[in-house]
Design an enzyme around this catalytic site. Structure first.
Site, PDB file in Angstrom:
ATOM      1  N   ARG A   1     -42.816   1.431  67.481  1.00 38.59           N
ATOM      2  CA  ARG A   1     -41.320   1.930  67.750  1.00 38.59           C
ATOM      3  C   ARG A   1     -40.568   1.389  66.944  1.00 38.59           C
ATOM      4  O   ARG A   1     -39.396   1.930  66.862  1.00 38.59           O
ATOM      5  CB  ARG A   1     -41.195   1.300  69.387  1.00 38.59           C
ATOM      6  CG  ARG A   1     -40.179   1.803  70.006  1.00 38.59           C
ATOM      7  CD  ARG A   1     -40.041   1.773  71.711  1.00 38.59           C
ATOM      8  NE  ARG A   1     -41.015   0.825  72.037  1.00 38.59           N
ATOM      9  CZ  ARG A   1     -40.547  -0.633  72.364  1.00 38.59           C
ATOM     10  NH1 ARG A   1     -39.396  -0.710  71.974  1.00 38.59           N
ATOM     11  NH2 ARG A   1     -41.440  -1.191  72.953  1.00 38.59           N
TER      12      ARG A   1
ATOM     13  N   TYR B   1     -18.154  18.045  64.555  1.00 41.65           N
ATOM     14  CA  TYR B   1     -19.218  18.786  65.377  1.00 41.65           C
ATOM     15  C   TYR B   1     -19.065  18.373  66.708  1.00 41.65           C
ATOM     16  O   TYR B   1     -18.776  17.195  67.098  1.00 41.65           O
ATOM     17  CB  TYR B   1     -20.621  18.022  64.918  1.00 41.65           C
ATOM     18  CG  TYR B   1     -21.641  18.418  65.651  1.00 41.65           C
ATOM     19  CD1 TYR B   1     -22.134  19.799  65.523  1.00 41.65           C
ATOM     20  CD2 TYR B   1     -22.376  17.549  66.556  1.00 41.65           C
ATOM     21  CE1 TYR B   1     -23.255  20.038  66.475  1.00 41.65           C
ATOM     22  CE2 TYR B   1     -23.424  17.876  67.307  1.00 41.65           C
ATOM     23  CZ  TYR B   1     -23.858  18.960  67.229  1.00 41.65           C
ATOM     24  OH  TYR B   1     -24.850  19.447  68.091  1.00 41.65           O
TER      25      TYR B   1
ATOM     26  N   ASP C   1     -19.727  11.238  58.343  1.00 42.23           N
ATOM     27  CA  ASP C   1     -20.800  12.348  58.583  1.00 42.23           C
ATOM     28  C   ASP C   1     -21.025  13.461  57.352  1.00 42.23           C
ATOM     29  O   ASP C   1     -19.964  13.976  57.204  1.00 42.23           O
ATOM     30  CB  ASP C   1     -20.444  13.092  59.875  1.00 42.23           C
ATOM     31  CG  ASP C   1     -21.492  14.217  60.414  1.00 42.23           C
ATOM     32  OD1 ASP C   1     -22.143  14.545  59.331  1.00 42.23           O
ATOM     33  OD2 ASP C   1     -21.575  14.477  61.483  1.00 42.23           O
TER      34      ASP C   1
ATOM     35  N   LYS D   1     -30.410  19.407  59.162  1.00 38.63           N
ATOM     36  CA  LYS D   1     -29.685  20.386  58.320  1.00 38.63           C
ATOM     37  C   LYS D   1     -30.021  20.459  57.121  1.00 38.63           C
ATOM     38  O   LYS D   1     -31.356  20.921  56.803  1.00 38.63           O
ATOM     39  CB  LYS D   1     -28.240  20.224  58.659  1.00 38.63           C
ATOM     40  CG  LYS D   1     -27.703  19.986  59.919  1.00 38.63           C
ATOM     41  CD  LYS D   1     -27.864  21.274  61.067  1.00 38.63           C
ATOM     42  CE  LYS D   1     -27.547  20.807  62.652  1.00 38.63           C
ATOM     43  NZ  LYS D   1     -26.361  20.205  62.945  1.00 38.63           N
TER      44      LYS D   1
END
Ligand SMILES: *Cc1c(COP(=O)(O)O)cnc(C)c1O
Length: 383
Positions: A55, A107, A179, A204
């Site tokens: 994890r 976004y 970003d 993307k």
């Protein structure tokens, strides 16, 4: 990690190299996928490789992270199950109530989430970060702990001057996260412009094959906030999956070729569509008519990206008609893949959409530019 490569070679060289120490134990050029979720202790009851439990991390994940970290010129990188989980981890890692100042054009999924961060004790404000006067005003009105910028930003591709905003934000003690999904490290490396963190929706361009959801953060320095982001990722179990990490590393090898070709095609389309009688406006930072062109020309190198938008004459009805009439351009959301996509953004963003209703967002793929142009022109001239 960047030190692995010594004297900062070009991003395309980094991406094309099997980074030192990351080849397979059998000397293969490519490492196998590590599926183990737990690791065995040695005689001294220690973990000899540092890996404990799946994890938190695993060697395949770290391989992809090392590659991206080197490409961004960072100190460390972390991969997440999506761009959203990477972005949210930054805000959630603040251990005191904090104020977040974000680009008003960004976004929409993240904008919506930020509007609800009050439930975690944080506050937010939006401002036009492409306007430094607005940034100064917002910073004076309320000191943020985090300034979030997206450049070029969805869907008008407005440009924020990263180094100017970093100077202003650092003056009031805020950190800056960029970003950089649209620019990718091929066109802009935000850390070199003063940013503290870079975020990607690796779904993307970084992946570029429309087949995995992934997110990334890259840090300029491994500080206390970064350690809390790492804890948050392990606690939440939101690290990128092993197979996805392997695919992402594989995809990043060709990032430079894809982004260069997509930028070139986008520039050609932007120029040619500008004069089209059915097109009211072309939004592309590579066009001298774009309000962010001067900053983009200084901040981006090797192109202006593979994203552009057009506003068509005839409003929403005409825009939807054009989207439906294209055949090479597929009507789908997302961006940065090998196939060209067209999207009526206002429909996608729904009731609180901030973009014009005559706007079509184009994600340029790897097809032949003339084929793409012909297909669009045919759709635009349909009655
Ligand atoms: C898609 C996107 C996101 C969200 O990333 P996911 O991988 O879909 O979670 C964030 N920022 C930008 C600019 C994006 O295009």
């Amino acid at each position: 990690m960047a030190a692995l490569l010594g004297n900062a070679p070009h991003v395309r060289t980094i991406a094309a190299q099997s980074l030192k120490g990351l080849t397979s134990p059998d000397n293969g050029l490519v490492s196998p996928i590590h599926f183990a979720t737990a690791y065995v202790r040695d005689e001294s009851y220690a973990y000899p490789t540092g890996h404990v439990y799946g994890r938190s991390d695993n060697p395949t994940l770290q391989q992809a992270e090392t590659l991206l970290c080197a490409m961004e010129g960072g100190d460390d990188a972390m991969l997440f199950g999506s761009g959203m989980s990477a972005a949210m981890a930054v805000v959630m890692a603040f251990d005191q109530p904090t104020h977040v100042l974000a680009s008003s054009q960004m976004y929409y999924g993240l904008r919506r989430w930020l509007q609800a961060i009050g439930r975690f004790g944080h506050t937010f404000a939006f401002c036009d970060t492409s306007d430094l006067g607005e940034v100064e005003k917002a910073l004076a009105a309320r000191h943020p702990g985090l300034v979030w910028i997206e450049t070029p930003s969805n869907p008008a591709w407005s440009i924020t001057d990263i180094s100017a905003v970093c100077t202003l934000a650092h003056d009031v003690g805020a950190i800056v996260c960029v970003d950089s999904t649209i620019a990718t490290p091929v066109l802009t490396r935000p850390l070199a412009h003063g940013a503290d963190l870079v975020m990607h929706s690796a779904t993307k361009y970084l992946n570029g094959h429309s087949d995995i959801n992934a997110g990334a953060l890259v840090a300029a320095t491994q500080d206390a906030l970064w350690a809390r982001i790492r804890d948050w990722r392990a606690e939440q179990g939101i690290a990128l999956g092993t197979v996805e990490a392997w695919l992402l590393a594989r995809s990043m090898r060709t990032l430079h070729l894809r982004v260069s070709a997509q930028s070139q095609t986008a520039a050609l389309l932007a120029g040619r569509l500008q004069g089209h009688p059915a097109v009211a406006r072309v939004l592309y930072p590579g066009l001298p008519s774009h309000p962010g062109h001067v900053v983009a020309a200084r901040q981006m190198s090797g192109g202006f990206g593979g994203m552009l938008s057009i506003q068509v004459k005839g409003g929403q009805a005409k825009a939807l008609q054009v989207a439906r009439k294209t055949s090479l351009w597929k009507c789908a959301t997302s961006l940065g893949g090998f196939e060209s996509l067209i999207e009526h953004r206002a429909t996608m963003e729904g009731a609180d959409a901030q973009c014009a209703d005559d706007l079509l967002r184009l994600s340029v793929g790897l097809e032949d530019p003339e084929d793409l142009l012909r297909d669009l022109e045919t759709a635009l001239s349909c009655k």
